[in-house]
Design a protein around this motif. Structure first.
Motif, PDB file in Angstrom:
ATOM      1  N   TYR A   1     -21.353  12.180   0.867  1.00 44.96           N
ATOM      2  CA  TYR A   1     -20.195  11.279   0.858  1.00 44.96           C
ATOM      3  C   TYR A   1     -20.383  10.037  -0.019  1.00 44.96           C
TER       4      TYR A   1
ATOM      5  N   ASN B   1     -22.496  16.442   8.457  1.00 42.63           N
ATOM      6  CA  ASN B   1     -22.912  15.262   7.698  1.00 42.63           C
ATOM      7  C   ASN B   1     -22.861  15.692   6.231  1.00 42.63           C
ATOM      8  N   PRO B   2     -21.666  15.663   5.644  1.00 42.73           N
ATOM      9  CA  PRO B   2     -21.535  16.161   4.263  1.00 42.73           C
ATOM     10  C   PRO B   2     -22.014  15.114   3.271  1.00 42.73           C
TER      11      PRO B   2
HETATM   12  N1  GLN Z   1     -26.350   8.118   4.696  1.00 40.16           N
HETATM   13  C1  GLN Z   1     -26.970   8.550   3.510  1.00 40.16           C
HETATM   14  C2  GLN Z   1     -27.297   7.373   2.620  1.00 40.16           C
HETATM   15  O1  GLN Z   1     -26.453   6.575   2.327  1.00 40.16           O
HETATM   16  C3  GLN Z   1     -26.134   9.538   2.749  1.00 40.16           C
HETATM   17  C4  GLN Z   1     -26.068  10.823   3.438  1.00 40.16           C
HETATM   18  C5  GLN Z   1     -24.952  11.680   2.987  1.00 40.16           C
HETATM   19  O2  GLN Z   1     -24.431  11.586   1.877  1.00 40.16           O
HETATM   20  N2  GLN Z   1     -24.570  12.528   3.857  1.00 40.16           N
HETATM   21  O3  GLN Z   1     -28.424   7.246   2.249  1.00 40.16           O
END
Ligand code: GLN
Length: 290
Positions: free
Chosen positions: A188, A185-186
């Motif tokens: 992103y 889960n990098p």
């Molecule tokens: N899903 C998260 C968010 O949008 C981000 C996590 C991530 O960058 N790995 O809050």
């Protein structure tokens, strides 16, 4: 000296209206933490009066919550999968969405002596959940932030998961050998994304959230290098943003992955993409860029 009962303290949830999406739950959690009792205790003993020390602590925590600090940082923990994990400001708070990554990883591989890597483990959430469900897997969990790796190690010890090794280093750097499955889960999120100034994200480390101007810098790095670390028919499984499914599938395919598929989260958003590496002896992997 001011005295307030549990039920009066619970009324303070009104001060969180508009500041939290779950004011009642937040106040219950903070109060239960301060008096070191379960949530149900709060409703069994509503007339019990808080000690002065408890009241002071409760008031201070509530104030920090009013100022936006994430509930998980105030409590010091977050529940994820079946595990209660310590959290800290050094890393991301585990999200319910990421449980999809765990679910899909478990679907891909049975228990057995598989080698599995979790890149950018943070609290250890994904690696530790997998290790708890698959006691015969050997899981390597990497993070380049030493404080995050220490936190993951504390969580590993807490849950007595002997089949996980926490290592420090950037992405694949601390790894050697081949893996049946690589999960990550990098970060992103796009650098200019307006959500970064909302809610919990304001308090989490940017390095765990943001990945270049298009949000795909780290995803590209991982997809590009993963084949060097995947055994024949090994899987790469990545979490990504709700609007990145098309781009991420393309990156997997361009790199030569097969069986590329995206799975949606409970909100029906593209969230996790998987691909299989089907070339013998990782041929060509040294010469291809992301
Ligand atoms: N899903 C998260 C968010 O949008 C981000 C996590 C991530 O960058 N790995 O809050």
């Amino acid at each position: 000296m001011t005295q307030i009962s549990i039920s009066q303290a619970l009324q303070k949830s009104h001060s969180l209206i508009g500041k939290s999406t779950s004011p009642k739950l937040d106040v219950q959690l903070l109060l239960a933490e301060v008096i070191q009792q379960s949530n149900s205790y709060l409703y069994t003993w509503p007339e019990r009066v808080l000690t002065e020390e408890q009241l002071q602590r409760f008031t201070a925590l509530l104030q920090r919550r009013i100022e936006g600090e994430p509930i998980a940082y105030l409590l010091g923990y977050q529940d994820f999968w079946t595990l209660r994990l310590q959290v800290s400001e050094d890393t991301l708070i585990p999200r319910p969405d990421t449980e999809l990554l765990v679910e899909q990883a478990l679907r891909l591989l049975e228990d057995g002596d598989s080698r599995v890597a979790d890149l950018g483990t943070g609290t250890g959430a994904v690696a530790l959940s997998l290790a708890s469900e698959r006691p015969h897997w050997k899981v390597w969990a990497c993070d380049y932030v030493p404080a995050a790796a220490q936190l993951a190690e504390a969580n590993r010890v807490q849950h007595q998961l002997e089949n996980v090794q926490i290592v420090t280093g950037s992405w694949f750097e601390p790894l050697s050998g081949e893996f049946a499955l690589i999960v990550s889960n990098p970060p992103y999120i796009e650098a200019e994304d307006e959500h970064l100034s909302c809610g919990d994200l304001r308090f989490e480390p940017r390095s765990a959230l943001v990945s270049g101007s298009d949000g795909l810098m780290d995803v590209k790095h991982i997809i590009s290098h993963a084949p060097q670390y995947l055994q024949l028919h090994g899987w790469l499984l990545l979490e990504h943003g709700y609007n990145q499914g098309v781009a991420v599938r393309q990156l997997f395919e361009d790199r030569g992955f097969k069986q590329v598929q995206t799975v949606q989260d409970l909100g029906a958003n593209d969230r996790v993409t998987v691909g299989q590496w089907c070339r013998v002896a990782n041929s060509g992997s040294k010469h291809v860029n992301g």
